[in-house]
Write an enzyme that holds these catalytic residues in place. Structure first.
Site, PDB file in Angstrom:
ATOM      1  N   ASN A   1     108.899  19.918  42.751  1.00  0.00           N
ATOM      2  CA  ASN A   1     108.634  18.635  42.094  1.00  0.00           C
ATOM      3  C   ASN A   1     109.955  18.116  41.546  1.00  0.00           C
ATOM      4  O   ASN A   1     110.438  18.594  40.522  1.00  0.00           O
ATOM      5  CB  ASN A   1     107.610  18.853  40.972  1.00  0.00           C
ATOM      6  CG  ASN A   1     107.389  17.603  40.147  1.00  0.00           C
ATOM      7  OD1 ASN A   1     107.809  16.508  40.512  1.00  0.00           O
ATOM      8  ND2 ASN A   1     106.717  17.759  39.006  1.00  0.00           N
ATOM      9  N   TRP A   2     110.529  17.153  42.253  1.00  0.00           N
ATOM     10  CA  TRP A   2     111.862  16.654  41.864  1.00  0.00           C
ATOM     11  C   TRP A   2     111.796  15.711  40.662  1.00  0.00           C
ATOM     12  O   TRP A   2     112.826  15.329  40.123  1.00  0.00           O
ATOM     13  CB  TRP A   2     112.524  15.937  43.054  1.00  0.00           C
ATOM     14  CG  TRP A   2     112.795  16.822  44.227  1.00  0.00           C
ATOM     15  CD1 TRP A   2     112.451  18.148  44.380  1.00  0.00           C
ATOM     16  CD2 TRP A   2     113.484  16.460  45.437  1.00  0.00           C
ATOM     17  NE1 TRP A   2     112.875  18.615  45.599  1.00  0.00           N
ATOM     18  CE2 TRP A   2     113.514  17.617  46.275  1.00  0.00           C
ATOM     19  CE3 TRP A   2     114.072  15.276  45.903  1.00  0.00           C
ATOM     20  CZ2 TRP A   2     114.109  17.598  47.540  1.00  0.00           C
ATOM     21  CZ3 TRP A   2     114.663  15.275  47.159  1.00  0.00           C
ATOM     22  CH2 TRP A   2     114.690  16.423  47.967  1.00  0.00           C
ATOM     23  N   LYS A   3     110.609  15.315  40.276  1.00  0.00           N
ATOM     24  CA  LYS A   3     110.428  14.387  39.148  1.00  0.00           C
ATOM     25  C   LYS A   3     111.295  13.128  39.368  1.00  0.00           C
ATOM     26  O   LYS A   3     111.483  12.723  40.503  1.00  0.00           O
ATOM     27  CB  LYS A   3     110.717  15.091  37.817  1.00  0.00           C
ATOM     28  CG  LYS A   3     109.900  16.393  37.694  1.00  0.00           C
ATOM     29  CD  LYS A   3     109.902  16.983  36.329  1.00  0.00           C
ATOM     30  CE  LYS A   3     109.081  18.279  36.350  1.00  0.00           C
ATOM     31  NZ  LYS A   3     108.943  18.895  35.049  1.00  0.00           N
TER      32      LYS A   3
ATOM     33  N   HIS B   1      99.778  15.787  36.745  1.00  0.00           N
ATOM     34  CA  HIS B   1     100.891  16.544  36.163  1.00  0.00           C
ATOM     35  C   HIS B   1     100.893  16.322  34.646  1.00  0.00           C
ATOM     36  O   HIS B   1     100.561  15.236  34.166  1.00  0.00           O
ATOM     37  CB  HIS B   1     102.218  16.100  36.778  1.00  0.00           C
ATOM     38  CG  HIS B   1     103.352  16.979  36.353  1.00  0.00           C
ATOM     39  ND1 HIS B   1     104.003  16.811  35.157  1.00  0.00           N
ATOM     40  CD2 HIS B   1     103.914  18.061  36.946  1.00  0.00           C
ATOM     41  CE1 HIS B   1     104.932  17.752  35.039  1.00  0.00           C
ATOM     42  NE2 HIS B   1     104.895  18.521  36.117  1.00  0.00           N
TER      43      HIS B   1
ATOM     44  N   GLU C   1     103.130  15.698  32.630  1.00  0.00           N
ATOM     45  CA  GLU C   1     103.908  14.541  32.172  1.00  0.00           C
ATOM     46  C   GLU C   1     103.129  13.247  32.360  1.00  0.00           C
ATOM     47  O   GLU C   1     103.221  12.324  31.545  1.00  0.00           O
ATOM     48  CB  GLU C   1     105.259  14.511  32.907  1.00  0.00           C
ATOM     49  CG  GLU C   1     106.193  15.578  32.347  1.00  0.00           C
ATOM     50  CD  GLU C   1     107.147  16.185  33.356  1.00  0.00           C
ATOM     51  OE1 GLU C   1     107.397  15.568  34.400  1.00  0.00           O
ATOM     52  OE2 GLU C   1     107.648  17.299  33.075  1.00  0.00           O
TER      53      GLU C   1
ATOM     54  N   GLU D   1      99.796  24.907  34.974  1.00  0.00           N
ATOM     55  CA  GLU D   1     101.084  24.687  34.320  1.00  0.00           C
ATOM     56  C   GLU D   1     100.883  24.530  32.811  1.00  0.00           C
ATOM     57  O   GLU D   1     100.593  23.420  32.338  1.00  0.00           O
ATOM     58  CB  GLU D   1     101.741  23.406  34.854  1.00  0.00           C
ATOM     59  CG  GLU D   1     102.087  23.445  36.319  1.00  0.00           C
ATOM     60  CD  GLU D   1     103.244  22.521  36.649  1.00  0.00           C
ATOM     61  OE1 GLU D   1     104.193  22.972  37.274  1.00  0.00           O
ATOM     62  OE2 GLU D   1     103.199  21.333  36.249  1.00  0.00           O
TER      63      GLU D   1
ATOM     64  N   GLY E   1     109.557  23.090  31.772  1.00  0.00           N
ATOM     65  CA  GLY E   1     110.885  22.597  31.398  1.00  0.00           C
ATOM     66  C   GLY E   1     111.453  23.204  30.138  1.00  0.00           C
ATOM     67  O   GLY E   1     112.415  22.677  29.576  1.00  0.00           O
TER      68      GLY E   1
ATOM     69  N   SER F   1     108.886  26.653  34.248  1.00  0.00           N
ATOM     70  CA  SER F   1     110.111  27.450  34.107  1.00  0.00           C
ATOM     71  C   SER F   1     110.210  28.591  35.112  1.00  0.00           C
ATOM     72  O   SER F   1     110.697  29.673  34.790  1.00  0.00           O
ATOM     73  CB  SER F   1     110.242  27.966  32.670  1.00  0.00           C
ATOM     74  OG  SER F   1     110.321  26.877  31.768  1.00  0.00           O
TER      75      SER F   1
ATOM     76  N   GLY G   1     109.862  22.759  39.049  1.00  0.00           N
ATOM     77  CA  GLY G   1     110.605  21.561  38.668  1.00  0.00           C
ATOM     78  C   GLY G   1     112.097  21.797  38.766  1.00  0.00           C
ATOM     79  O   GLY G   1     112.706  21.646  39.824  1.00  0.00           O
ATOM     80  N   GLY G   2     112.692  22.195  37.663  1.00  0.00           N
ATOM     81  CA  GLY G   2     114.146  22.334  37.563  1.00  0.00           C
ATOM     82  C   GLY G   2     114.794  23.084  38.724  1.00  0.00           C
ATOM     83  O   GLY G   2     115.782  22.605  39.297  1.00  0.00           O
TER      84      GLY G   2
END
Ligand code: PGA
Length: 248
Positions: free
Chosen positions: A9-11, A93, A95, A162, A168, A206, A227-228
């Site tokens: 997930n590149w956001k 998600h 977010e 999640e 994150g 994470s 993500g990251g």
């Protein structure tokens, strides 16, 4: 029976050039993997990434979708439009839920519309820190999942667990904890009439190459939503390899 699945997930990250470079580099490193690899760039780079991985097994996904097929919905993107470019879409998600006020009902509508268009929705659920500390994880995940599934889902869905406090933060859940919640998610899926044995359940929050091996071997986890660590081709490819080693 379930193919292992790693979703990046590149956001709201990457420029055009960065997206193309990242996808090309992931193709170079991971195209031959037995793992299902899904890249979820921002809407604007979906076609760029699709072209970069064309001819391989690497799949492309969107990070969100609206539920109407067309019309006066300025700024939104429809499931049919996405279907021309990708196969998966993340819905719900944390977010989207926290920053854009999406409720379970909204998520369920999006998931239903995605399925109707032939997309596979990756339905994200997870408790916040307060619920975790109060020991309410199971209850929250059951309620969110029951509310976020389409009424009678036809077609495959993916579930991503999640916990908000792990997304994150550099503070992942423990693999045992994630496994226990994945079991709860499977119970909730069965209760909703979805074949849990056929449904991939992912962990997210994470995930890194340093901590992923223990998650990858949990019996009810089929992979991760990342993500990251998905923004670095070398680290993402290591996650793909860890999952492949655990599964095959
Ligand atoms: P993270 O994000 O891997 O950076 O914690 C996961 C996600 O939001 O899907």
């Amino acid at each position: 029976m379930r193919r292992p699945l790693l979703v990046g997930n590149w956001k709201m990250n990457t420029s055009y050039a960065e997206a193309r470079e990242l996808a090309t580099e992931i193709r170079r490193r991971s195209a031959a993997s037995p793992v299902e690899v899904v890249l979820c760039p921002p809407f604007v780079w979906l076609d760029t990434v699709r072209r970069a991985v064309e001819g391989t097994d690497i799949r492309v996904g969107a990070q969100d979708v609206y539920w109407e097929d067309r019309g006066a919905y300025t700024g939104e993107v429809s499931p049919r439009q996405l279907k021309d470019l990708c196969d998966y879409v993340i819905v719900g998600h944390s977010e989207r839920r926290a920053l854009f006020g999406e409720t379970d009902e909204v998520v369920a509508r999006k998931a239903a519309a995605a399925l109707a268009a032939g997309l596979t929705p990756i339905i994200a659920v997870g408790e916040d820190a307060a619920a975790f500390e109060a020991g309410r994880t199971e209850e929250v995940v059951r309620t969110q999942l029951a509310g976020s599934l389409p009424p009678s889902p036809r077609g495959a869905v993916v579930v991503a667990y999640e916990p908000l406090w792990a997304v994150g933060t550099g503070r992942p859940a423990t693999p045992e904890n994630a496994q226990a919640v994945a079991q709860v998610a499977r119970e909730a899926l069965n209760a909703a009439g979805v074949d849990a044995d056929a449904t991939p359940v992912l962990y997210g929050g994470s995930v890194t190459p340093e901590n992923f091996a223990e998650f990858a071997v949990q019996p009810d986890l089929d992979g991760a939503l990342v993500g990251g660590a998905s923004l670095n081709a070398e680290r993402f490819a290591r996650l793909v390899d860890i999952l492949a080693a655990a599964a095959y």
